[in-house]
Motif scaffolding. Sequence first.
Motif, PDB file in Angstrom:
ATOM      1  N   MET A  31      -4.137  47.862  24.884  1.00 11.42           N
ATOM      2  CA  MET A  31      -4.514  46.506  26.282  1.00 11.42           C
ATOM      3  C   MET A  31      -5.779  45.820  24.964  1.00 11.42           C
ATOM      4  N   ARG A  32      -5.321  44.282  25.860  1.00  8.97           N
ATOM      5  CA  ARG A  32      -5.687  43.486  25.126  1.00  8.97           C
ATOM      6  C   ARG A  32      -7.023  42.444  26.038  1.00  8.97           C
ATOM      7  N   ILE A  33      -8.339  42.326  25.914  1.00  8.94           N
ATOM      8  CA  ILE A  33      -9.008  41.933  26.859  1.00  8.94           C
ATOM      9  C   ILE A  33      -9.826  40.778  26.349  1.00  8.94           C
ATOM     10  N   GLY A  34      -9.366  39.715  27.099  1.00  9.61           N
ATOM     11  CA  GLY A  34     -10.606  39.245  26.653  1.00  9.61           C
ATOM     12  C   GLY A  34     -11.695  38.236  28.139  1.00  9.61           C
ATOM     13  N   ILE A  35     -12.298  37.712  27.274  1.00  6.97           N
ATOM     14  CA  ILE A  35     -14.193  37.580  27.877  1.00  6.97           C
ATOM     15  C   ILE A  35     -14.634  35.808  27.793  1.00  6.97           C
ATOM     16  N   LEU A  36     -14.562  35.740  28.394  1.00  7.04           N
ATOM     17  CA  LEU A  36     -15.067  33.688  28.900  1.00  7.04           C
ATOM     18  C   LEU A  36     -16.266  33.972  28.442  1.00  7.04           C
ATOM     19  N   ILE A  37     -16.958  33.862  27.446  1.00  5.51           N
ATOM     20  CA  ILE A  37     -18.633  34.052  27.140  1.00  5.51           C
ATOM     21  C   ILE A  37     -19.247  32.758  28.149  1.00  5.51           C
ATOM     22  N   ASP A  38     -18.838  31.197  27.846  1.00  5.65           N
ATOM     23  CA  ASP A  38     -19.426  30.364  28.447  1.00  5.65           C
ATOM     24  C   ASP A  38     -19.590  29.919  29.211  1.00  5.65           C
ATOM     25  N   LYS A  39     -18.402  31.061  30.539  1.00  3.95           N
ATOM     26  CA  LYS A  39     -18.573  31.044  32.120  1.00  3.95           C
ATOM     27  C   LYS A  39     -18.315  32.797  32.543  1.00  3.95           C
ATOM     28  N   GLY A  40     -19.926  32.740  32.428  1.00  3.99           N
ATOM     29  CA  GLY A  40     -19.936  33.958  33.811  1.00  3.99           C
ATOM     30  C   GLY A  40     -20.198  35.357  32.929  1.00  3.99           C
ATOM     31  N   GLY A  41     -19.533  35.184  31.728  1.00  6.94           N
ATOM     32  CA  GLY A  41     -18.614  36.943  31.236  1.00  6.94           C
ATOM     33  C   GLY A  41     -17.166  36.663  31.434  1.00  6.94           C
ATOM     34  N   ASP A  42     -16.901  35.926  32.685  1.00  9.87           N
ATOM     35  CA  ASP A  42     -15.391  36.208  33.060  1.00  9.87           C
ATOM     36  C   ASP A  42     -14.600  36.853  32.563  1.00  9.87           C
ATOM     37  N   ILE A  43     -13.542  38.654  33.255  1.00  7.49           N
ATOM     38  CA  ILE A  43     -12.261  38.728  32.051  1.00  7.49           C
ATOM     39  C   ILE A  43     -11.730  37.564  32.975  1.00  7.49           C
TER      40      ILE A  43
END
Length: 355
Positions: A31-43
């Motif tokens: 698996m590779r999981i991307g998390i958007l730190i600058d917007k909500g911690g969105d996955i």
Amino acid sequence: MYTHGRKQDCRITLDYTYKGMRVAFLENNLMRIGILIDKGGDIFEITYKPKDIDFLWQSPIAMRPPFTSTNALAEGAYHDYYYGGWQEILPSAGWSSEPYKGTYQGLHGEVSLLPVSAQIITDTPELVTLKTEVTLYRSPLKLEKHLSLKKDTATLFIKEKLTNTSPHDFEIMWGHHPVVGEPFLDTSCTVQAPAKKIEVMAYHPNGLWTTDKEFDFPHAQNRRTGQMQDVTKILGKESKSVDVLFFKELQEGWYGINNHNLNLGLGMAWDHNLFKYLWMWQVYQGHDDYPWYGRTYNLGLEPFTSYPPAGIDTAIKNGSSLKMKPHQIIETNLVTTAYEATHIKKITLDGVVHL
């Protein structure tokens, strides 16, 4: 991906930006999981490597840093920034013109629009863990999350801690908003969930299902034909429909979306005593106005404490809101996992898919 550090087993990094925003990546051999730190911690990415499939839907609205639009919407900015992916929804879902405790939450609340702090907690070949934290602006709430990948597992483990920082009761709607799309989503897909009842929201003129009455899961009445139909069999773009359904009386907290053409599934598990409802957002190219204009084909399966997406005041009135006591702390766990199968028995919170 990384210029230094491990090339195999579990990996984690906070060294990158994407579209001008800070991101985190958690990765193992599956698996590779991307998390958007600058917007909500969105996955924003859940890629299953053996089949090179990113399950998450990408909308026609670009992912981008905050910007100034032509005019502020009464509903708030959620749609202007909604590129797809998986958001956390808190402390209210949907939009209401009624204030709660002196302020408005807008569409889907605050969390998904706020930057989060991020810290690597564990970084070993066997386990990687990222901690994120955010304190809300308009609400007396703090949300902490630990997101982990283990070696040789296609499962993301999520541990959450929500705190009411005030000395007063505070009522909330809380949920998770993962949405899948092509190439994973097609008409071979079926959905499994241990529900007993279905209710359909009066949501859009292009809705396919009869609204404002309960049906026995998994069937609802097709209002175009008058016939009962299995809502868990995914329809094609030719349906030109859009609906929000609520799966109720959950016997356990899990679901699976199974693609029969790919022999591939994506599922979740959670505490159904907390997230008591499973929302199903079906968009079969039928959302023909702002912001989609008939361009989208996607499916959301969303565990929530409350319903419908019509603001916290509506959830308070129907008795489904979650009342947090003064200084109360709620801790809970969720998992999302990929599997190669077209039918499952259940998914458990240890990430095991029972076939």
